[in-house]
Every structure is written in C-alpha cells, then in structure tokens.
Design a protein around this motif. Structure first.
Motif, PDB file in Angstrom:
ATOM      1  N   ARG A 134       0.844  -1.200   0.000  1.00  0.00           N
ATOM      2  CA  ARG A 134       0.000   0.000   0.000  1.00  0.00           C
ATOM      3  C   ARG A 134       0.877   1.246   0.000  1.00  0.00           C
ATOM      4  N   VAL A 135       1.885   1.254   0.872  1.00  0.00           N
ATOM      5  CA  VAL A 135       2.782   2.408   0.968  1.00  0.00           C
ATOM      6  C   VAL A 135       3.643   2.536  -0.282  1.00  0.00           C
ATOM      7  N   ALA A 136       4.311   1.444  -0.659  1.00  0.00           N
ATOM      8  CA  ALA A 136       5.199   1.488  -1.820  1.00  0.00           C
ATOM      9  C   ALA A 136       4.422   1.769  -3.101  1.00  0.00           C
ATOM     10  N   GLN A 162      10.292  -2.568   4.233  1.00  0.00           N
ATOM     11  CA  GLN A 162       9.464  -1.678   3.435  1.00  0.00           C
ATOM     12  C   GLN A 162      10.071  -1.407   2.066  1.00  0.00           C
ATOM     13  N   GLN A 163      11.397  -1.287   2.003  1.00  0.00           N
ATOM     14  CA  GLN A 163      12.032  -0.975   0.727  1.00  0.00           C
ATOM     15  C   GLN A 163      12.007  -2.161  -0.232  1.00  0.00           C
ATOM     16  N   LEU A 241      12.366  13.924  -8.579  1.00  0.00           N
ATOM     17  CA  LEU A 241      11.154  13.584  -7.852  1.00  0.00           C
ATOM     18  C   LEU A 241      11.569  12.833  -6.592  1.00  0.00           C
ATOM     19  N   ILE A 242      11.067  13.280  -5.444  1.00  0.00           N
ATOM     20  CA  ILE A 242      11.368  12.626  -4.170  1.00  0.00           C
ATOM     21  C   ILE A 242      10.083  12.028  -3.627  1.00  0.00           C
ATOM     22  N   THR A 243      10.080  10.736  -3.394  1.00  0.00           N
ATOM     23  CA  THR A 243       8.952  10.074  -2.768  1.00  0.00           C
ATOM     24  C   THR A 243       9.403   9.515  -1.431  1.00  0.00           C
ATOM     25  N   ALA A 244       8.503   9.473  -0.465  1.00  0.00           N
ATOM     26  CA  ALA A 244       8.861   9.047   0.884  1.00  0.00           C
ATOM     27  C   ALA A 244       7.715   8.259   1.495  1.00  0.00           C
ATOM     28  N   VAL A 245       8.053   7.280   2.323  1.00  0.00           N
ATOM     29  CA  VAL A 245       7.014   6.452   2.933  1.00  0.00           C
ATOM     30  C   VAL A 245       6.488   7.058   4.224  1.00  0.00           C
ATOM     31  N   LYS A 246       7.162   8.078   4.727  1.00  0.00           N
ATOM     32  CA  LYS A 246       6.765   8.686   5.998  1.00  0.00           C
ATOM     33  C   LYS A 246       6.443  10.155   5.782  1.00  0.00           C
ATOM     34  N   ASN A 265      -1.232  12.201   0.172  1.00  0.00           N
ATOM     35  CA  ASN A 265      -2.384  11.343  -0.104  1.00  0.00           C
ATOM     36  C   ASN A 265      -3.360  11.277   1.068  1.00  0.00           C
ATOM     37  N   ARG A 266      -3.199  12.171   2.045  1.00  0.00           N
ATOM     38  CA  ARG A 266      -4.125  12.142   3.172  1.00  0.00           C
ATOM     39  C   ARG A 266      -4.423  13.562   3.620  1.00  0.00           C
ATOM     40  N   ASP A 267      -5.709  13.875   3.733  1.00  0.00           N
ATOM     41  CA  ASP A 267      -6.147  15.175   4.224  1.00  0.00           C
ATOM     42  C   ASP A 267      -6.430  15.096   5.717  1.00  0.00           C
ATOM     43  N   GLY A 268      -6.577  16.238   6.337  1.00  0.00           N
ATOM     44  CA  GLY A 268      -7.042  16.264   7.722  1.00  0.00           C
ATOM     45  C   GLY A 268      -5.922  16.118   8.730  1.00  0.00           C
TER      46      GLY A 268
END
Length: 274
Positions: A134-136, A162-163, A241-246, A265-268
C-alpha cells in the motif's frame, strides 16, 4: 461467510501490478469524491521498556486505526494494528523502531472488510504484505504521474522490509536502467542489491552513502525508520522527484521550500511524534 486471509495467501494472490492498479482506482475514486480516506487514529500509551527485549525509554504501546470506503466496490474497511514503538539511536541517528508485542515475535495487524450494501463482514485480512505494498504502491503512483518521462536512475535510501516493496513497485511502474541503494548497514545493502538485481533483472548496485544514492538520480525513494533527516537539501537538483514512505522526518524541511509541487495522499489531522 467471512473469510480469513493470511499474509502468505495475500502474497500469492496479489501481484504488485494488481496492487498498484487497485491503488490507482482507489485514488481516482477519492479524487472524484466517491471514496473516503479517514484520518489516522492513534493511541500511544507509555510502557515500561523492561517489558520488551532491547526496549529503550521512551517506549509506547501503539494502537492505530485507519478507516476507508470505496462506493463503487461496495466495500468499507477498518485497518487496526497493535505494537510498540521506541526511539533508539543507531549509527548516530535516532530511529523509530516498531517492536512486536507477543514473545513469538509476530506483529498484530489486520484489515476488516465490510459489504456496504448489506453491512455484513466480508473478510479479515492480515495487513503485513498489504501494508508494505500500500505504501510502496502509493509512492510508485507518484512516480508514474510526476517523474520525468526520461527518468532512468532510481535512488533508494533504506534497505529494510518496506524498501523490498519500494524497489518492486517503482520498477513495475517505470523502466529504470539503474537503481542505487544505500543503507548504513553495509551487509544489508549489498544483500538487498544482489537479491533484487537477480529477481528483477535490473542493474541494482549498493553505494557507500546516501548522497551517492541521490547523485544523478531522477527519482528518490526514502524508506527508513530514521527520525532525523537522511535526505539533505543540498543534494537536490532541478527535475528530481522525491517520494517518501513517511511524513517530513526523513527529509530536511528546507527541501520542501524548493519543491515546485508537493503531493500528499491524506487530508485532515495527522499524528506528530514530537
């Protein structure tokens, strides 16, 4: 009838490409207001470090609940997990280390699925394999739509559990010619490069520093348990482009000031450690 689906069954039945496709459909529905991605709900209870082997102070029992629904699939879900978190210093960096509760060393996490037409339970699914993809997969979707078309070099920071999903998801979504992997543990990064070079048939090499992993890379993915930044602003070049799981802990805060576009990807409300 309610199904119980364990991690090995999920792994056999859900290829990374299908996982990314499902995530893309879900995000599309979310963007059109036809899905719900509820705010993260987390309870942290102080715990005695002596109760966990190798536990350091502070140690917390952590209960997390995440909820969501996709209308067109008639599915509502609740993901819960229960474990411990502490913050030891390893190789000069503070780390957020999750620790399983049971003595047998297994984590406790699962997804409950409900049919939103009948309100009946559909399945209970182990969350381990699902969680890492889901994260990756979400990071890989960012790469699909935000990376330069001619991106050829992928830089990875972190060589853990995770990687292992990160390298699969990114390479499934884009044709990288070279992948550079760094982690502070020399043995881990060499083993990671050898394993995934063989499995994916891509030129994957271990490098001796995070800076070297970032140098000349088109896409960067950080997947570590570090609390202090492992991605330095001075390494950033135009077009990366930098992507991060945290959240922001892996990346120096000044990096965000250089960004032309920031996507989350998350509001609130969200959870902050300190």
């Amino acid at each position: 009838m309610t199904l119980f689906i364990d991690n090995p069954t999920v792994e056999k039945s859900l290829p990374v490409e299908d996982c990314i496709d499902a995530l893309e459909q879900g995000h599309t529905e979310l963007g059109h207001g036809r899905a719900i991605n509820g705010p993260k709900f987390r309870i942290m209870t102080p715990a005695d470090p002596s109760h966990i082997e190798g536990g350091t102070d502070p140690l917390h029992h952590v209960y997390t609940s995440l909820n969501g629904a996709i209308a067109k699939w008639n599915v509502t879900c609740n993901r819960v997990d229960s474990d411990f978190i502490h913050y030891p210093e390893i190789n000069g960096l503070r780390r957020e280390v999750r620790v399983p509760g049971p003595p047998r060393g297994m984590f406790c996490g699962y997804v409950q699925l409900y049919d939103s037409r009948t309100a009946e339970p559909i399945a209970i699914v182990h969350d381990g394999y699902l969680q890492k993809f889901r994260v990756a997969g979400t990071c890989a979707l960012g790469t699909k739509y935000l990376a330069k078309n001619n991106s050829r070099v992928l830089g990875l920071i972190g060589s853990g559990w995770q990687q292992s999903a990160g390298v699969q998801a990114h390479c499934a979504i884009h044709d990288f010619e070279l992948v550079k992997i760094y982690s502070p543990n020399h043995r881990n990064r060499e083993a990671f490069a050898a394993e995934w070079r063989q499995k994916l048939g891509i030129n994957i090499i271990a490098v001796d520093s995070a800076e070297e992993a970032v140098r000349d890379a088109d896409v960067i993915n950080t997947a570590t348990n570090a609390i202090d930044p492992v991605m330095k602003t001075e390494w950033v070049k135009p077009g990366m482009l930098i992507t991060a799981v945290k959240d922001t802990t892996e990346i120096e805060i000044e990096t965000f000031e250089l960004a032309d576009l920031i996507v989350a990807n998350r509001d609130g409300p969200n959870w902050h450690r300190f």
